[in-house]
Design a protein around this motif. Structure first.
Motif, PDB file in Angstrom:
ATOM      1  N   ARG A 168       5.408 -18.018  33.584  1.00 28.93           N
ATOM      2  CA  ARG A 168       5.174 -18.698  34.874  1.00 28.93           C
ATOM      3  C   ARG A 168       3.927 -19.588  34.781  1.00 28.93           C
ATOM      4  NH1 ARG A 168       5.496 -14.527  37.560  1.00 28.93           N
ATOM      5  NH2 ARG A 168       3.339 -14.256  38.239  1.00 28.93           N
ATOM      6  N   GLU A 186      10.188 -17.738  37.970  1.00 26.66           N
ATOM      7  CA  GLU A 186      10.131 -17.068  36.668  1.00 26.66           C
ATOM      8  C   GLU A 186       9.302 -15.791  36.832  1.00 26.66           C
ATOM      9  OE1 GLU A 186      11.275 -17.273  33.238  1.00 26.66           O
ATOM     10  OE2 GLU A 186      10.111 -15.420  33.408  1.00 26.66           O
ATOM     11  N   GLY A 227      14.437 -19.375  35.990  1.00 25.66           N
ATOM     12  CA  GLY A 227      14.368 -18.917  34.600  1.00 25.66           C
ATOM     13  C   GLY A 227      13.695 -20.001  33.769  1.00 25.66           C
ATOM     14  N   CYS A 228      12.497 -19.694  33.291  1.00 22.85           N
ATOM     15  CA  CYS A 228      11.760 -20.722  32.533  1.00 22.85           C
ATOM     16  C   CYS A 228      11.359 -20.182  31.160  1.00 22.85           C
ATOM     17  CB  CYS A 228      10.552 -21.205  33.343  1.00 22.85           C
ATOM     18  SG  CYS A 228       9.983 -22.827  32.765  1.00 22.85           S
TER      19      CYS A 228
END
Ligand SMILES: NC(=O)C1=CN([C@@H]2O[C@H](COP(=O)(O)OP(=O)(O)OC[C@H]3O[C@@H](n4cnc5c(N)ncnc54)[C@H](OP(=O)(O)O)[C@@H]3O)[C@@H](O)[C@H]2O)C=CC1
Ligand SMILES: O=C(O)[C@@H]1CCC=N1
Length: 284
Positions: free
Chosen positions: A54, A48, A22-23
């Motif tokens: 991403r 992500e 999770g970014c």
């Protein structure tokens, strides 16, 4: 020659990889903080699903992946930092169960999500650290508060502390129940401060200042006051008194804020509302 071993050196020298799942807002703030402090990008994998996010993660030099399947077959990371929404955390964790039995320490930054929920989602007795960070980690000025389950060994705790401290200050608490109040103070806190800046800036503009100038005054005032509170020998109460001349302008302004504890009462309600929501999220 300076032979001191820094935290980032220790991460660089360890064989362990770091996985960030999770970014978005929080994940990227931490990732950027790590990179800026010299944590080697070639030790970091990011999962992500969002294409733009991403790409943003890839711009740091980290290896990026669209889904768990791209990487769960490979080497187990030393640490998996889980930065997805609380509502999907348990489901997302299930994809990483394989790592839990191969020595990975799981660090969840989700508001509300209990260690017990994380353990159940991973199965067995995994090493779990629950952490509440905040977005100033983006510039290495975050506050990360952690609580570990009994499976986490001192060396894993130290490694986690080293990584997280690249994003700012790190504290460990013993009682998980404190995490709701922590969330209400430092997790959500930057938003309260940003709203204070917005309000001070808008009030300055309403009082006749050009909006850009007013915003600059508001930001620099909050920044300078926070830095002084951090660095001065005097406490915030004395620092406030130092600004307040008898019968002066500050006394006039503060009387609006402080009569009947107006601001203090409101901030108490604000922190309680956030902490209550954290407790509610634990039940979702
Ligand atoms: N924002 C903050 O200031 C703080 C947030 N937190 C916590 O951090 C966590 C993340 O919050 P925040 O960054 O704001 O949320 P965001 O929505 O910005 O980021 C979460 C990211 O995770 C992605 N995601 C969804 N499913 C997966 C999956 N299976 N694998 C990998 N990534 C996935 C999301 O993609 P998509 O949108 O496509 O679903 C999204 O990009 C939350 O649990 C929150 O409680 C803690 C402290 C402060
Ligand atoms: O608003 C939220 O739920 C998250 C957790 C703390 C800050 N942001």
């Amino acid at each position: 020659m300076n032979t001191e071993i820094t935290g980032s050196d220790r991460i660089a020298q360890s064989n362990g990889r770091v996985l960030l799942v999770g970014c978005g807002n929080m994940g990227f703030a931490m990732l950027r903080g790590w990179i800026e402090k010299g944590i080697p990008a070639n030790r970091i994998d990011v999962v992500e699903p969002n294409d733009d996010l991403r790409k943003r993660a890839a711009s740091t030099g980290a290896s990026v992946h669209a889904s768990a399947e791209d990487m769960t077959g490979g080497e187990a990371p030393a640490m998996a930092i889980m930065a997805v929404k609380p509502q999907v955390m348990a489901k997302v964790l299930e994809s990483y169960r394989g790592f839990a039995t191969r020595g990975t320490t799981f660090v969840s930054v989700a508001a509300g999500t209990l260690i017990e929920t994380i353990e159940k989602a991973l199965g067995g007795k995994p090493s779990v650290i629950r952490c509440m960070p905040n977005t100033p980690a983006f510039i290495g000025e975050g506050m990360m508060v952690c609580v570990a389950n009994e499976k986490v060994e001192d060396a894993d705790k130290a490694q986690c502390e080293t990584l997280l401290s690249a994003g700012g200050k790190v504290a460990f608490v013993e009682e998980e129940s404190m995490m709701d109040a922590v969330t209400g103070v430092s997790g959500s806190g930057p938003a309260y401060v940003f709203h204070f800046i917005e309000s001070l800036s808008a009030a300055g503009a309403a009082a006749g200042l050009p909006p850009e100038l007013s915003e600059e005054l508001a930001i620099q005032t909050v920044y300078g006051a926070a830095k002084l509170a951090r660095e001065a020998d005097e406490d915030p109460t004395q620092l406030r008194k130092n600004v307040t001349s008898p019968n002066g302008t500050t006394a006039a302004g503060l009387s609006v804020m402080m009569t009947d504890d107006r601001l203090r009462t409101m901030i108490e309600e604000v922190v309680n509302a956030a902490a209550d929501r954290s407790r509610e999220l634990a039940k979702d």
